[in-house]
Design an enzyme around this catalytic site. Structure first.
Site, mmCIF file in Angstrom:
data_model
loop_
_atom_site.group_PDB
_atom_site.id
_atom_site.type_symbol
_atom_site.label_atom_id
_atom_site.label_comp_id
_atom_site.label_asym_id
_atom_site.label_seq_id
_atom_site.Cartn_x
_atom_site.Cartn_y
_atom_site.Cartn_z
ATOM 1 N N TYR A 97 9.312 12.260 -26.878
ATOM 2 C CA TYR A 97 10.776 12.223 -26.772
ATOM 3 C C TYR A 97 11.234 11.059 -25.906
ATOM 4 O O TYR A 97 10.740 9.952 -26.048
ATOM 5 C CB TYR A 97 11.307 13.581 -26.279
ATOM 6 N N SER A 135 6.255 22.344 -30.343
ATOM 7 C CA SER A 135 6.517 21.119 -31.124
ATOM 8 C C SER A 135 5.263 20.369 -31.559
ATOM 9 O O SER A 135 5.359 19.433 -32.360
ATOM 10 C CB SER A 135 7.415 20.170 -30.336
ATOM 11 N N LYS A 179 4.935 20.164 -35.194
ATOM 12 C CA LYS A 179 5.709 19.209 -36.003
ATOM 13 C C LYS A 179 4.789 18.150 -36.633
ATOM 14 O O LYS A 179 5.115 17.578 -37.664
ATOM 15 C CB LYS A 179 6.791 18.553 -35.141
ATOM 16 N N TYR A 196 10.541 27.154 -39.583
ATOM 17 C CA TYR A 196 10.433 26.354 -38.361
ATOM 18 C C TYR A 196 9.961 27.207 -37.178
ATOM 19 O O TYR A 196 9.055 26.814 -36.432
ATOM 20 C CB TYR A 196 11.796 25.697 -38.070
ATOM 21 N N VAL A 222 6.860 22.396 -25.789
ATOM 22 C CA VAL A 222 7.374 23.074 -24.590
ATOM 23 C C VAL A 222 6.495 24.245 -24.136
ATOM 24 O O VAL A 222 6.774 24.866 -23.110
ATOM 25 C CB VAL A 222 8.850 23.526 -24.737
HETATM 26 O O1 DON Z 1 12.902 24.577 -31.172
HETATM 27 C C1 DON Z 1 12.559 24.493 -30.001
HETATM 28 O O2 DON Z 1 13.313 24.136 -29.117
HETATM 29 C C2 DON Z 1 11.121 24.843 -29.669
HETATM 30 N N1 DON Z 1 10.636 25.832 -30.564
HETATM 31 C C3 DON Z 1 10.241 23.624 -29.743
HETATM 32 C C4 DON Z 1 10.663 22.498 -28.834
HETATM 33 C C5 DON Z 1 9.565 21.686 -28.289
HETATM 34 O O3 DON Z 1 8.429 22.097 -28.189
HETATM 35 C C6 DON Z 1 9.946 20.361 -27.742
HETATM 36 N N2 DON Z 1 8.792 19.726 -27.139
HETATM 37 N N3 DON Z 1 8.601 19.258 -26.078
#
Ligand code: DON
Length: 313
Positions: free
Chosen positions: A249, A72, A75, A197, A267
């Protein structure tokens, strides 16, 4: 530009090495993400930190040169690009409020007619991916070129194993995208948006590269090393505002309370924090807490921010 009055530190490399030594003695709490199976292959004891400053120097310690999945964190780059493409129109498709829900939650989206609360929860990031996929003929390449430009490093790559794993286990993101499409808030075909994405999330970068690449946000949109204006001053302000209120978050409030810096987590275990008029801190430790934020990376950034007096408040 005038630098603000931060606590001077004689040897930043030594300070980071000391912080890492202390952090290594802490018990590892949290769990490496496994809902994207490729992420669970990473050793939980990886630990790195880097600080890039506006004068172009990068100090680091531990595994700071080891690439990992940015997830993320991506993003932030995509949002910067989409803001330039869509201007104020963008904020009719995605809002700028904290969600108060987990990053991949779907419930709020139904109540709020397919308009995501902000661009860094997954739903919002899918709208942003749609902006890029709908605008560029080779949007994944454009995205990668943008990061390579920010780091001045042509070798930054997309990890194909992580990408395949995201595609195979991406049903929730697909559900978010199809729900938004049903409300008319996704323009391209959903598989194309997901492709964009998932590729974004699968970029691999090190703490040193991440810290370097976010410098424009600490410098009112201008890359302090190349002198290039990456985005407008207003957009840099807005990205930092989004990171402050939503980048961590459901822990964004606590992060503002204890650290006081705009920040984004992923993540893969990375966290990047922007210190306006000073530089950028990037830290990495794979085990995550229940909010999806790296426990130890948060600790490292908090400790350094306290030591140097970096809070923006
Ligand atoms: O779409 C997802 O769930 C992961 N590719 C990215 C989520 C993420 O990194 C949330 N961050 N803490």
């Amino acid at each position: 530009m005038q630098q603000a009055d931060f606590c001077p530190i004689v040897d930043l490399n030594q300070a980071l090495a000391d912080l890492l030594t202390q952090a290594r003695q802490m018990p590892i709490s949290g769990k490496v993400a496994d809902y994207i199976p490729a992420l669970s292959q990473v050793a939980p004891n990886r630990l790195g930190i880097a600080v890039a400053t506006l004068d172009g120097k990068v100090a680091s310690a531990g595994d700071a040169a080891v690439p990992f999945s940015i997830q993320s964190l991506s993003k932030t780059y995509a949002l910067t690009m989409a803001m330039q493409l869509q201007g104020d129109e963008l904020w009719h498709r995605v809002r700028m409020e904290p969600s108060g829900q987990p990053f991949n939650s779907i419930v709020q989206l139904e109540w709020e007619q397919g308009i995501p609360r902000n661009p860094v929860i997954n739903a919002g990031a899918l709208v942003i991916a749609d902006v890029l996929a709908s605008h560029y003929s080779a949007s994944i390449n454009s995205f990668l070129m943008f990061i390579r430009r920010l780091t001045d490093c042509q070798s930054i790559y997309i990890d194909p194993k992580v990408y395949a794993s995201e595609q195979q286990h991406g049903s929730r993101n697909a559900a978010l995208a199809y729900l938004m499409k049903s409300f008319g808030n996704i323009q391209s075909e959903v598989p194309l948006v997901l492709e964009q994405y998932f590729h974004q999330c699968s970029v691999a970068m090190s703490c040193e590269q991440l810290a370097r690449s976010f410098l424009y946000l600490a410098n009112r949109g201008q890359d302090p090393v190349s002198g290039e204006q990456i985005c407008s001053r207003k957009d840099a302000h807005r990205v930092n505002a989004i990171l402050t209120t939503s980048g961590m978050y459901d822990q964004s409030g606590e992060f503002a309370f204890t650290v006081g810096l705009p920040a984004k987590s992923g993540v893969g275990g990375g966290i990047v924090a922007v210190v306006p008029n000073y530089g950028v801190i990037a830290a990495w430790s794979p085990p995550l807490n229940s909010f999806g934020n790296s426990q130890l990376a948060m600790h490292l950034i908090r400790a350094l921010a306290e030591q140097l007096g970096l809070s923006v408040y």
